[in-house]
Design a protein around this motif. Structure first.
Motif, PDB file in Angstrom:
ATOM      1  N   ASP A   1      -9.115   6.782  -9.116  1.00 58.84           N
ATOM      2  CA  ASP A   1      -7.667   6.155  -9.514  1.00 58.84           C
ATOM      3  C   ASP A   1      -8.085   6.418 -11.436  1.00 58.84           C
ATOM      4  O   ASP A   1      -7.318   6.846 -11.868  1.00 58.84           O
ATOM      5  CB  ASP A   1      -7.251   5.260  -9.909  1.00 58.84           C
ATOM      6  CG  ASP A   1      -5.997   4.292 -10.367  1.00 58.84           C
ATOM      7  OD1 ASP A   1      -4.706   5.202  -9.738  1.00 58.84           O
ATOM      8  OD2 ASP A   1      -5.789   4.113 -11.212  1.00 58.84           O
TER       9      ASP A   1
ATOM     10  N   ASP B   1       0.961  -1.020  -0.729  1.00 59.99           N
ATOM     11  CA  ASP B   1       0.229  -0.433   0.008  1.00 59.99           C
ATOM     12  C   ASP B   1       0.681   1.146  -0.100  1.00 59.99           C
ATOM     13  O   ASP B   1       0.242   2.236  -0.966  1.00 59.99           O
ATOM     14  CB  ASP B   1      -0.659   0.332   1.838  1.00 59.99           C
ATOM     15  CG  ASP B   1      -2.028  -0.708   1.236  1.00 59.99           C
ATOM     16  OD1 ASP B   1      -3.042  -1.368   0.457  1.00 59.99           O
ATOM     17  OD2 ASP B   1      -2.208  -1.390   2.758  1.00 59.99           O
TER      18      ASP B   1
ATOM     19  N   GLU C   1      -1.791   8.708  -5.498  1.00 60.36           N
ATOM     20  CA  GLU C   1      -2.230   7.342  -4.869  1.00 60.36           C
ATOM     21  C   GLU C   1      -2.209   7.514  -3.928  1.00 60.36           C
ATOM     22  O   GLU C   1      -2.624   6.803  -2.734  1.00 60.36           O
ATOM     23  CB  GLU C   1      -0.695   6.496  -5.482  1.00 60.36           C
ATOM     24  CG  GLU C   1      -0.810   6.352  -6.785  1.00 60.36           C
ATOM     25  CD  GLU C   1       0.321   5.840  -7.676  1.00 60.36           C
ATOM     26  OE1 GLU C   1       0.191   5.241  -9.060  1.00 60.36           O
ATOM     27  OE2 GLU C   1       1.469   5.569  -7.331  1.00 60.36           O
TER      28      GLU C   1
ATOM     29  N   ARG D   1      -5.583   5.526  -1.782  1.00 60.37           N
ATOM     30  CA  ARG D   1      -5.276   4.350  -1.181  1.00 60.37           C
ATOM     31  C   ARG D   1      -6.127   4.043  -0.426  1.00 60.37           C
ATOM     32  O   ARG D   1      -6.352   3.595   0.656  1.00 60.37           O
ATOM     33  CB  ARG D   1      -3.989   4.343  -1.243  1.00 60.37           C
ATOM     34  CG  ARG D   1      -3.788   3.774  -2.604  1.00 60.37           C
ATOM     35  CD  ARG D   1      -1.797   3.019  -2.638  1.00 60.37           C
ATOM     36  NE  ARG D   1      -1.868   3.268  -4.094  1.00 60.37           N
ATOM     37  CZ  ARG D   1      -0.052   2.705  -3.733  1.00 60.37           C
ATOM     38  NH1 ARG D   1       0.387   2.951  -3.825  1.00 60.37           N
ATOM     39  NH2 ARG D   1      -0.111   2.885  -5.436  1.00 60.37           N
TER      40      ARG D   1
ATOM     41  N   ALA E   1      -5.582  -4.189  -3.465  1.00 64.17           N
ATOM     42  CA  ALA E   1      -4.233  -3.222  -2.463  1.00 64.17           C
ATOM     43  C   ALA E   1      -3.888  -2.496  -4.307  1.00 64.17           C
ATOM     44  O   ALA E   1      -3.431  -1.666  -4.129  1.00 64.17           O
ATOM     45  CB  ALA E   1      -3.237  -3.826  -2.431  1.00 64.17           C
TER      46      ALA E   1
ATOM     47  N   SER F   1       2.682   2.808  -9.561  1.00 60.16           N
ATOM     48  CA  SER F   1       1.675   2.163  -9.553  1.00 60.16           C
ATOM     49  C   SER F   1       1.255   0.783  -9.595  1.00 60.16           C
ATOM     50  O   SER F   1       2.289   0.640  -9.938  1.00 60.16           O
ATOM     51  CB  SER F   1       1.119   2.800 -10.918  1.00 60.16           C
ATOM     52  OG  SER F   1       1.361   4.181 -10.690  1.00 60.16           O
TER      53      SER F   1
ATOM     54  N   ASP G   1      -4.301  -0.227  -7.711  1.00 61.85           N
ATOM     55  CA  ASP G   1      -4.882   0.995  -7.998  1.00 61.85           C
ATOM     56  C   ASP G   1      -6.007   1.110  -8.647  1.00 61.85           C
ATOM     57  O   ASP G   1      -6.827   1.669  -8.995  1.00 61.85           O
ATOM     58  CB  ASP G   1      -4.043   2.062  -8.614  1.00 61.85           C
ATOM     59  CG  ASP G   1      -2.787   2.829  -7.555  1.00 61.85           C
ATOM     60  OD1 ASP G   1      -3.229   3.052  -6.923  1.00 61.85           O
ATOM     61  OD2 ASP G   1      -0.926   2.279  -7.400  1.00 61.85           O
TER      62      ASP G   1
ATOM     63  N   ARG H   1      -9.271  -3.741   3.655  1.00 61.22           N
ATOM     64  CA  ARG H   1      -9.663  -3.164   2.188  1.00 61.22           C
ATOM     65  C   ARG H   1     -10.509  -3.377   1.324  1.00 61.22           C
ATOM     66  O   ARG H   1     -10.802  -2.405   1.092  1.00 61.22           O
ATOM     67  CB  ARG H   1      -8.175  -4.072   1.268  1.00 61.22           C
ATOM     68  CG  ARG H   1      -7.230  -3.559   1.498  1.00 61.22           C
ATOM     69  CD  ARG H   1      -5.596  -4.728   0.519  1.00 61.22           C
ATOM     70  NE  ARG H   1      -4.424  -3.517   1.319  1.00 61.22           N
ATOM     71  CZ  ARG H   1      -3.635  -4.907   2.411  1.00 61.22           C
ATOM     72  NH1 ARG H   1      -4.591  -5.291   2.588  1.00 61.22           N
ATOM     73  NH2 ARG H   1      -3.192  -4.105   2.630  1.00 61.22           N
TER      74      ARG H   1
ATOM     75  N   ARG I   1     -12.604   0.110  -0.008  1.00 63.21           N
ATOM     76  CA  ARG I   1     -13.094  -0.453  -1.341  1.00 63.21           C
ATOM     77  C   ARG I   1     -14.741   0.156  -1.137  1.00 63.21           C
ATOM     78  O   ARG I   1     -14.372   1.313  -1.919  1.00 63.21           O
ATOM     79  CB  ARG I   1     -13.276  -1.279  -1.563  1.00 63.21           C
ATOM     80  CG  ARG I   1     -12.931  -1.709  -2.860  1.00 63.21           C
ATOM     81  CD  ARG I   1     -13.098  -2.718  -3.650  1.00 63.21           C
ATOM     82  NE  ARG I   1     -13.246  -3.157  -5.402  1.00 63.21           N
ATOM     83  CZ  ARG I   1     -12.321  -2.745  -6.278  1.00 63.21           C
ATOM     84  NH1 ARG I   1     -11.358  -2.238  -5.670  1.00 63.21           N
ATOM     85  NH2 ARG I   1     -12.549  -2.635  -6.875  1.00 63.21           N
TER      86      ARG I   1
ATOM     87  N   ARG J   1     -11.781   3.853  -4.771  1.00 60.47           N
ATOM     88  CA  ARG J   1     -10.106   4.294  -5.604  1.00 60.47           C
ATOM     89  C   ARG J   1     -10.027   3.673  -6.418  1.00 60.47           C
ATOM     90  O   ARG J   1      -9.240   4.862  -7.175  1.00 60.47           O
ATOM     91  CB  ARG J   1      -8.971   3.426  -3.664  1.00 60.47           C
ATOM     92  CG  ARG J   1      -9.390   2.272  -4.032  1.00 60.47           C
ATOM     93  CD  ARG J   1      -8.091   1.969  -3.560  1.00 60.47           C
ATOM     94  NE  ARG J   1      -7.691   2.255  -3.824  1.00 60.47           N
ATOM     95  CZ  ARG J   1      -5.918   0.827  -4.010  1.00 60.47           C
ATOM     96  NH1 ARG J   1      -5.967   0.271  -2.801  1.00 60.47           N
ATOM     97  NH2 ARG J   1      -4.974   1.155  -4.615  1.00 60.47           N
ATOM     98  N   ASP J   2     -10.595   2.759  -7.360  1.00 59.71           N
ATOM     99  CA  ASP J   2     -10.401   2.236  -8.385  1.00 59.71           C
ATOM    100  C   ASP J   2     -10.097   3.289  -9.800  1.00 59.71           C
ATOM    101  O   ASP J   2      -9.443   3.790 -10.919  1.00 59.71           O
ATOM    102  CB  ASP J   2     -10.008   1.034  -9.059  1.00 59.71           C
ATOM    103  CG  ASP J   2     -11.679   0.272  -8.921  1.00 59.71           C
ATOM    104  OD1 ASP J   2     -12.428   0.324  -7.611  1.00 59.71           O
ATOM    105  OD2 ASP J   2     -11.978  -0.725  -9.620  1.00 59.71           O
TER     106      ASP J   2
END
Lengths: 567, 567
Positions: free
Chosen positions: B187, A386, A512, A516, A412, A391, A414, A447, A451, B183-184
């Motif tokens: 990104d 992380d 990032e 993140r 984890a 990237s 991107d 995570r 998310r 988050r993706d």
């Protein structure tokens, strides 16, 4: 090339002595044994090489000496505990190296706190001499700090007043957030080059206590005895290696055979374009500035025990421990030795059922010390990922095994790309109970929770899902960024890689670091987010590193001259 | 010199139209009316001058038009909502100015959210054209975002892909922490120069909805009508100033007379070495790089009403409102116009009893809209102080009145010095109920809570204290850093000032940003801490501002070339 692998018998700067429930971790930096040229490690100052040994020692305590209840960190040098990161090393290092150096030393200090918090080992900083800068920051990462009262020894954070930079390993954050020192006192302390001695340092909460020289050792011993209350006789930790009883390598050996497992050197093959481990393969596409990092699941022929006793017998060759040690090493290698690699494509290769079987065993036995340590270590490696300033794209193709603990690699990342080819070989991803809490991020959330901050029900839905997700259902569940079909697949991956690696590496690092870590912040995230970012900023300001900067002119007859404009 | 005072009849770039419970805040930037030379504000891009007007408009909505329930922010330019901060302005500005520019625009956006959160006004971003960069960041500071679907208009954050910097006004943090975008997806969105149009933007949670051009206005109107459900007829906000009914200055005037109070221009006198307001006096000791900033308590002859009706009648000359407006202006002046001033000595002058009487009135009537707005504004000004990159020392001498709301100045300071001279004229500090919650910091805690994180009982003890604290008791209660006696006083202050102003201004900025915000983090602190620090770092990297940097080369025939080393 910087090598992150070491072992106690190779240490140049530290001694790790274990006697039953006690460990002494003593610092005795060899000033001529440096990682680069141009500086000497005087006064127990450190460079990355010194910290690699410390990180290794803390790791070994957890796996090789689990019976240890108290760790005393002290110095073998008279009148000096530790002078912190070496200034001349910092002054001659590139910006990128300084930043990576601070990140690694931060991770080492967080690992000490992780050990204390999760495994209950108590870390005692026995400051038998002055602890300045990174020296005090090492102390403040410990649970308790005791300072000798010899009329001279002090604690200090002289970075702001002497060097024009910030303490780089969490000192400011831990002052106000961990030790909860009043902010005005923290302000005074952090601007006072000479620091504070015992009385005021204790009054302000910067240390736990101070003792006169003649009583220092016995006071530390008494405190340590209190901690390891099961031990009947007081064991002296005086002078580390020289102390009677602690030199006894045999007894230490016996203990480790009895309780711990041995962490053997990783077998790795350095190739012109990568590194090959047993379970991890790193392929560097240097020209295109990206890497493929593949983690292999357990091999069909691998020994996959289901009881803690069998796992302990298998030791460090047990798949999750070995694979994550290799992954950890590969990440550190990428950070420090391959600065131009901007993107890492994370891939997995293996059998989903076997990964899930490992997770089942880990979850079922997480009360066993070794299984717990393995899970905690896997969590630390994933947090290292992380916090890596590259990237990450997860690439899910047929034959991959992004399941359970390896699904965390995807979460984890991107972004993720999953081939959606219902006619061809199937692709899948799977959850396991370890995704529900055993591998938390630095922000304290899983995570999956991070998310789905906006839709927490999705976390439960994903965790309750029976069987594997194919591309469509993984997409529907919110697990995947893009699910191209087989016609588009190769082009889409190629273009995504090209685009990512064409962007400003600095902007990506900052972006990032911001995306993140949604949700709550912790001392750890504050250190890596707020404090590190400010430090990075200051580390490249002319007032620090310009010809007239404070870092540049430290120790020279010339003086720093500042541009006094406030920003 | 940059002047932060303005009023709707002086606006060059915005129009504020109020009709009953509705307000239209429409952007129509005059491209030639800039704060500096060398750029044109095309496509509704903005510089600090544009944002000063926006901040003023939001402030006036709260005080002058409290009956407004919904604010529609839209553009008068065809096909473009707002192109964000002007790139050429950024490219030609100093690092310090860029940083201060971003800080102020962040404060404006946080003030919009503060209004929404505390005063319940709903902000609607009606994107009748493309919103890119700071344009989308303005939208995401609103409660709801609607985008026109005209086949062309998009939202985007092109900073990373086009400029090699970060979105500077909280965009990244609000994406993942406020709108809780995955988050993706955040990104992908943040690396996509062209951004996203309605369908996908809605699917990803970046906007609330999108409507075809033909239905856009009526859809916004319908949504606004829903919000102001007390209003029976749908009021159109079409084209802002041109809309029928909204031009009606008289009706707007009537409302403001009926409900609001007028914010008159501040009377201030600019002097060679400072600024003099009615209650605030700023004296600049430029050679020594510090300022004395004195806030006067209410004057004995001042009108200090005790009922909301009387306060409303008194309007903007009521002491707390006027004093804090002056303080706000002085802080902004210091930030932008006096960059070399590194330290501000905060002083107060007046009668403690009168300050406490004001606090009593404010607390007793905080359910009244105007009293609530005054307290919320005082809180914002104090947060502006927390976020100002200067050192603050509070100096407590005889005649000072650090009591209640003015005690917050002391608690916001990096340190405090209180004269301890029991034989001479007494010094004192006092608490009031407003210290218990009405003036929170950005981290959501009171300054007393932040101060005593390690010992929360002290907060209650201090708040329960009867009467004033003298120097000894204030010191004992943990309120003061140093209490020198009269023999040491002058020397100690002089030396403290000299020492502070000799340190690296950059290191102090980073240190203060780290020590001032212990405890929890919020979206606000993340924006000012983590995101801002990363942005500051990137803003001075050669990849952004060097001769080959992306910001430098934007819009030129030359192309950016990056050093691809990841840091």
């Amino acid at each position: 090339m910087i090598n992150f692998q070491t072992a106690p018998d190779q240490y140049k700067h530290w001694k790790l002595n274990v006697a039953g429930p006690l460990a002494a971790l003593t610092m005795d930096v060899q000033e001529d044994v440096t990682l680069a040229e141009g500086y000497k490690l005087k006064l127990n100052s450190y460079d990355l090489g010194v910290d690699i040994e410390l990180a290794d020692a803390v790791q070994r305590l957890r796996f090789e000496h689990p019976q240890v209840k108290a760790v005393v960190i002290t110095s073998l040098k008279p009148r000096i505990f530790c002078a912190g990161a070496n200034i001349y090393m910092l002054g001659t290092s590139s910006h990128a190296f300084k930043v990576n150096f601070c990140k690694f030393t931060n991770e080492t200090r967080c690992a000490i706190e992780d050990d204390s918090h999760h495994s209950g080992r108590r870390y005692i900083a026995a400051l038998n001499g002055t602890a300045s800068g990174g020296g005090y920051e090492l102390a403040i990462a410990c649970d308790e700090i005791y300072l000798v009262d010899d009329g001279n020894s002090a604690i200090s954070l002289p970075e702001v007043p002497l060097l024009g930079v910030l303490p780089g390993t969490g000192g400011l954050t831990r002052l106000v957030d961990k030790r909860k020192v009043r902010r005005d006192r923290a302000d005074v302390f952090s601007t006072l080059a000479e620091g504070l001695k015992g009385k005021r340092a204790k009054e302000w909460g910067l240390i736990n206590d101070y003792f006169p020289t003649s009583k220092f050792q016995e006071s530390i011993d008494a405190r340590v005895s209190e901690i390891v209350s099961g031990v009947t006789q007081t064991v002296s930790l005086r002078s580390g290696a020289e102390a009677a009883g602690l030199n006894d390598n045999e007894s230490s050996q016996t203990n480790s055979l009895r309780y711990g497992i041995k962490l053997n050197p990783l077998q790795k093959e350095l190739k012109p374009a990568g590194v090959e481990y047993k379970y991890v393969n790193l392929i560097l596409n240097r020209e295109q500035r990206y890497a493929d990092l593949t983690v292999q699941g357990p091999r069909p022929e691998a020994d996959l025990p289901t009881t803690p006793e069998e796992i302990q017998k298998l030791g460090d060759s047990y798949w999750p421990l070995q694979a994550y040690r290799e992954l950890d090493d590969a990440l550190l290698h990428l950070r420090v030795n391959e600065p131009e690699i901007g993107l890492v494509c994370l891939r997995t290769d293996g059998n989903t059922a076997e990964v899930l079987a490992v997770d089942k065993t880990l979850e079922a036995n997480k009360d066993h010390w070794l299984v717990r340590e393995i899970l905690l270590y896997m969590a630390r490696v994933l947090r290292r990922l992380d916090l890596t300033a590259k990237s990450f794209f997860a690439i899910i193709e047929p034959g991959s095994c992004f399941a359970g603990n390896l699904l965390e690699l995807l979460l984890a990342s991107d972004r993720s790309y999953m081939l959606n080819d219902p006619e061809g070989e199937p692709t899948s991803v799977s959850v396991s109970p370890v995704n529900a809490g055993s591998l938390p991020m630095s922000n304290g959330l899983t995570r999956l929770q991070s998310r789905f901050l906006g839709d927490p029900e999705k976390v439960d839905k994903v965790l309750a899902h029976e069987g594997a997700f194919d591309a469509e259902s993984a997409d529907g569940a919110g697990l995947i960024t893009f699910v191209p079909d087989d016609l588009d697949w190769e082009d889409e991956i190629r273009v995504a890689i090209e685009e990512r690696t064409s962007l400003s590496p600095d902007a990506l690092t900052g972006m990032e670091a911001s995306l993140r870590f949604a949700g709550p912040e912790t001392t750890d995230t504050k250190i890596y987010g707020r404090l590190t970012a400010w430090q990075n900023w200051i580390f490249q300001r002319p007032n620090a590193v310009g010809p007239e900067g404070a870092l540049t002119n430290y120790g020279k007859p010339t003086q720093a001259h500042f541009d006094f404009k406030r920003t």
